[in-house]
Design a protein around this motif. Structure first.
Motif, mmCIF file in Angstrom:
data_model
loop_
_atom_site.group_PDB
_atom_site.id
_atom_site.type_symbol
_atom_site.label_atom_id
_atom_site.label_comp_id
_atom_site.label_asym_id
_atom_site.label_seq_id
_atom_site.Cartn_x
_atom_site.Cartn_y
_atom_site.Cartn_z
ATOM 1 N N HIS A 37 -7.493 -96.246 79.135
ATOM 2 C CA HIS A 37 -6.495 -97.298 79.173
ATOM 3 C C HIS A 37 -5.725 -97.473 77.861
ATOM 4 O O HIS A 37 -4.494 -97.601 77.876
ATOM 5 C CB HIS A 37 -7.101 -98.642 79.579
ATOM 6 C CG HIS A 37 -7.750 -98.606 80.921
ATOM 7 N ND1 HIS A 37 -8.788 -99.439 81.271
ATOM 8 C CD2 HIS A 37 -7.536 -97.826 82.015
ATOM 9 C CE1 HIS A 37 -9.172 -99.176 82.505
ATOM 10 N NE2 HIS A 37 -8.430 -98.197 82.979
ATOM 11 N N SER A 130 -4.310 -96.001 84.370
ATOM 12 C CA SER A 130 -4.018 -97.334 84.887
ATOM 13 C C SER A 130 -5.289 -98.110 85.231
ATOM 14 O O SER A 130 -6.376 -97.525 85.364
ATOM 15 C CB SER A 130 -3.107 -97.225 86.119
ATOM 16 O OG SER A 130 -1.901 -96.569 85.776
ATOM 17 N N GLU A 131 -5.127 -99.391 85.416
ATOM 18 C CA GLU A 131 -6.246 -100.325 85.559
ATOM 19 C C GLU A 131 -7.219 -99.923 86.661
ATOM 20 O O GLU A 131 -8.439 -99.961 86.475
ATOM 21 C CB GLU A 131 -5.691 -101.723 85.845
ATOM 22 C CG GLU A 131 -6.738 -102.792 86.063
ATOM 23 C CD GLU A 131 -6.135 -104.124 86.444
ATOM 24 O OE1 GLU A 131 -6.881 -105.120 86.459
ATOM 25 O OE2 GLU A 131 -4.910 -104.172 86.729
ATOM 26 N N HIS A 132 -6.716 -99.558 87.847
ATOM 27 C CA HIS A 132 -7.574 -99.274 88.989
ATOM 28 C C HIS A 132 -7.710 -97.778 89.287
ATOM 29 O O HIS A 132 -8.210 -97.418 90.354
ATOM 30 C CB HIS A 132 -7.047 -100.006 90.227
ATOM 31 C CG HIS A 132 -7.029 -101.494 90.070
ATOM 32 N ND1 HIS A 132 -8.175 -102.249 89.940
ATOM 33 C CD2 HIS A 132 -5.988 -102.370 90.004
ATOM 34 C CE1 HIS A 132 -7.850 -103.526 89.811
ATOM 35 N NE2 HIS A 132 -6.533 -103.621 89.854
ATOM 36 N N ASP A 133 -7.257 -96.925 88.371
ATOM 37 C CA ASP A 133 -7.473 -95.487 88.555
ATOM 38 C C ASP A 133 -8.964 -95.207 88.677
ATOM 39 O O ASP A 133 -9.782 -95.805 87.970
ATOM 40 C CB ASP A 133 -6.907 -94.689 87.378
ATOM 41 C CG ASP A 133 -5.396 -94.535 87.431
ATOM 42 O OD1 ASP A 133 -4.786 -95.070 88.379
ATOM 43 O OD2 ASP A 133 -4.834 -93.902 86.531
ATOM 44 N N GLY A 265 -2.545 -94.747 90.150
ATOM 45 C CA GLY A 265 -1.238 -95.372 89.971
ATOM 46 C C GLY A 265 -0.142 -94.331 89.951
ATOM 47 O O GLY A 265 -0.029 -93.564 88.996
ATOM 48 N N GLU A 266 0.685 -94.293 91.005
ATOM 49 C CA GLU A 266 1.682 -93.228 91.172
ATOM 50 C C GLU A 266 3.082 -93.673 90.740
ATOM 51 O O GLU A 266 3.284 -94.798 90.312
ATOM 52 C CB GLU A 266 1.711 -92.763 92.634
ATOM 53 C CG GLU A 266 0.891 -91.504 92.894
ATOM 54 C CD GLU A 266 1.537 -90.250 92.300
ATOM 55 O OE1 GLU A 266 2.622 -90.352 91.681
ATOM 56 O OE2 GLU A 266 0.945 -89.164 92.448
ATOM 57 N N LYS A 269 5.010 -96.991 91.137
ATOM 58 C CA LYS A 269 4.399 -98.111 90.405
ATOM 59 C C LYS A 269 3.431 -98.899 91.290
ATOM 60 O O LYS A 269 3.249 -100.109 91.129
ATOM 61 C CB LYS A 269 5.459 -99.023 89.778
ATOM 62 C CG LYS A 269 6.384 -98.313 88.788
ATOM 63 C CD LYS A 269 7.368 -99.273 88.149
ATOM 64 C CE LYS A 269 8.369 -98.531 87.278
ATOM 65 N NZ LYS A 269 7.777 -98.013 86.036
ATOM 66 N N TYR A 270 2.835 -98.216 92.248
ATOM 67 C CA TYR A 270 1.760 -98.751 93.081
ATOM 68 C C TYR A 270 0.627 -97.729 93.102
ATOM 69 O O TYR A 270 0.809 -96.568 92.740
ATOM 70 C CB TYR A 270 2.245 -99.000 94.515
ATOM 71 C CG TYR A 270 3.286 -100.084 94.650
ATOM 72 C CD1 TYR A 270 2.927 -101.428 94.659
ATOM 73 C CD2 TYR A 270 4.628 -99.762 94.781
ATOM 74 C CE1 TYR A 270 3.881 -102.422 94.797
ATOM 75 C CE2 TYR A 270 5.591 -100.753 94.912
ATOM 76 C CZ TYR A 270 5.218 -102.077 94.919
ATOM 77 O OH TYR A 270 6.159 -103.059 95.045
ATOM 78 N N TYR A 271 -0.517 -98.176 93.598
ATOM 79 C CA TYR A 271 -1.663 -97.267 93.697
ATOM 80 C C TYR A 271 -1.661 -96.567 95.054
ATOM 81 O O TYR A 271 -1.427 -97.184 96.091
ATOM 82 C CB TYR A 271 -2.977 -98.034 93.533
ATOM 83 C CG TYR A 271 -3.184 -98.563 92.143
ATOM 84 C CD1 TYR A 271 -3.827 -97.802 91.168
ATOM 85 C CD2 TYR A 271 -2.724 -99.830 91.783
ATOM 86 C CE1 TYR A 271 -4.002 -98.287 89.886
ATOM 87 C CE2 TYR A 271 -2.890 -100.329 90.509
ATOM 88 C CZ TYR A 271 -3.538 -99.548 89.565
ATOM 89 O OH TYR A 271 -3.699 -100.023 88.294
#
Length: 480
Positions: A37, A130-133, A265-266, A269-271
């Motif tokens: 991160h 990214s945060e939720h990767d 995160g693609e 700009k969403y997962y």
């Protein structure tokens, strides 16, 4: 269009980074930046202003670079052209590829050091962005494979999640690499590949060209350089890779095996969702002495420009074949460099903009919205495009809507067509269903007096402020 005789060629990543450093466009960060991160966060803050260089990230001996192609002007500079000539130069290279030149065995810089006992987590400084990767991802790896039938290569950039020492999973959209893999899998065979990290800027850009199958993007890279690209044969397979690359991962995409991959995160700009994806087994890793690792921060300028510029060049050529009045195109950054297309048109007939809109939708399935404007509007300035829509568009007359078309599977709004179900729950043929919208924001061909004439002040474009403003003068307002 030909390259200037004074154009500086940047044959590898290092020569381009040297140029950026000499012109104060590289920020050197503190040592030991965490790979999870923190590195991506810092690179994102510098996005579009300076490339970010991270020595010893998390104490790793290999440095990381990011953002060295994060301005449109920088890419034009690497090509040796003005920014306005960028698309024409790319199209010229795509139409006139140069066959690559093979480097003699043992002489390629990318094979100076070879690791046959591999632990990907330890060997390379792979960030978690990214945060939720769901873990560390290779985001700037050019995947090169040969067509199992014809032997012609394909180059693409695919996201790759590192799972174990030698095992990784990748996303393949239904394009050329996926077609190669399905042909190999149908024969019960693995597909040999190479993953190239740290290529020169023009080879990286060429990898994103929109071409027919069996069209080697490394030959487009040669044309962009103005001479055949030097390549090397892989040590474990027949794939050819750029000889001056920093790092090469050699491996195979295995038949019949799938691992979980995502969320990630693609570019929209969403997962994207967790799904079962094809599996790479790593055979070996080679690299230059003291290599540099390149990472792309997803959904930021380097990511978006790499995808948009080659698409723009292809779209412009496609539209101009049927509509010579098309002067320029732009895939807006607000439309993530894929979904929103602005078209500048010299309009000669009423109805022509709607035909252009339909042609654009047929050119690439990712395109979701098209806005056609007149030649007095700069399509690279979103504020001007919005002005044209606000003053030249009427929804009941100038709107085109097409329902139930194929769109991008990475656009999360497309899942609404299936009752909001997650894309992972849909079969491949159901994914990416999208509506398309076109806006004719052009003025009438004929109009009364100056009602649609853009307000301009004579001479405003010719003003040289440096010649008009007196430097260093201060006014004593109290003594006036």
């Amino acid at each position: 269009m030909s390259l200037s005789s004074t154009h500086t060629v940047y044959p590898d990543l290092r020569s381009w980074l040297r140029r950026l450093s000499e012109t104060d466009r590289v920020a050197v960060l503190r040592e030991n930046t965490p790979l999870k991160h923190r590195l991506a966060a810092i690179a994102k803050r510098l996005d579009g202003s300076k490339a970010a260089y991270f020595p010893k990230p998390d104490g790793h001996p290999i440095p990381v670079i990011s953002g060295f192609m994060s301005r449109r002007g920088w890419i034009a500079e690497a090509m040796g052209v003005d920014e306005g000539e960028l698309l024409a130069r790319f199209r010229q290279a795509a139409d006139n590829p140069l066959p690559w030149k093979e480097t003699p065995a043992g002489q390629a810089p990318c094979q100076q050091v070879v690791h046959r006992e591999v632990d990907m987590h330890d060997l390379l400084p792979i960030p978690t962005h990214s945060e939720h990767d769901s873990g560390p991802y290779i985001t700037a790896g050019m995947v090169i494979a040969r067509n199992p039938v014809t032997g012609v290569q394909n180059v693409s950039i695919n996201r790759i999640q590192v799972h174990g020492k030698r095992r990784m999973a990748l996303l393949m959209l239904p394009r050329h690499l996926h077609a190669f893999y399905k042909a190999a899998e149908a024969a019960g065979q693995a597909l040999p590949i190479a993953i190239v990290i740290g290529a020169d800027p023009l080879t990286l850009l060429a990898s994103q060209a929109i071409t027919p199958i069996d069209y080697d993007e490394l030959e487009i890279a040669g044309a962009l350089h103005g001479k055949p690209l030097e390549v090397a044969k892989c040590l474990s397979n027949e794939v050819r890779v750029p000889a001056h690359a920093e790092i090469v991962i050699e491996g195979r995409i295995l038949p019949g095996e799938r691992d979980e991959e995502g969320p990630f995160g693609e570019f929209p700009k969403y997962y994207s969702a967790r799904e079962f994806r094809e599996v790479i087994d790593v055979d070996l890793v080679s690299h230059r002495r003291s290599p540099i690792y390149h990472t792309i921060v997803p959904a930021e300028m380097e990511h978006l420009l790499l995808g948009s510029i080659p698409r723009e060049a292809t779209l412009l050529a496609h539209l101009q074949r049927s509509f010579p009045g098309v002067l320029d195109v732009h895939l807006s950054i607000g439309g993530v460099g894929r979904y929103h297309l602005f078209v500048k048109l010299r309009k000669t007939h009423e109805g022509m903009p709607k035909n252009v809109i339909l042609c654009a939708f047929g050119a690439h399935y990712d395109i979701k919205h098209v806005v056609v404007v007149d030649e007095d509007v700069d399509v690279h300035e979103p504020q001007q495009v919005e002005w044209a829509v606000s003053t030249r568009f009427q929804a009941d007359r100038d709107l085109v809507v097409i329902a139930g078309a194929q769109g991008s599977v990475l656009d999360p709004s497309t899942t609404l067509y299936h009752g909001g179900r997650d894309t992972a729950e849909l079969e491949l043929h159901q994914q990416g269903m999208s509506a398309k919208m076109g806006l004719d924001a052009t003025r009438p061909v004929r109009y009364h007096d100056h009602v649609f004439t853009k307000v301009m002040i004579p001479g405003e474009k010719d003003i040289d402020l440096s010649a008009e403003v007196v430097p260093g003068v201060r006014i004593d307002w109290d003594s006036l």
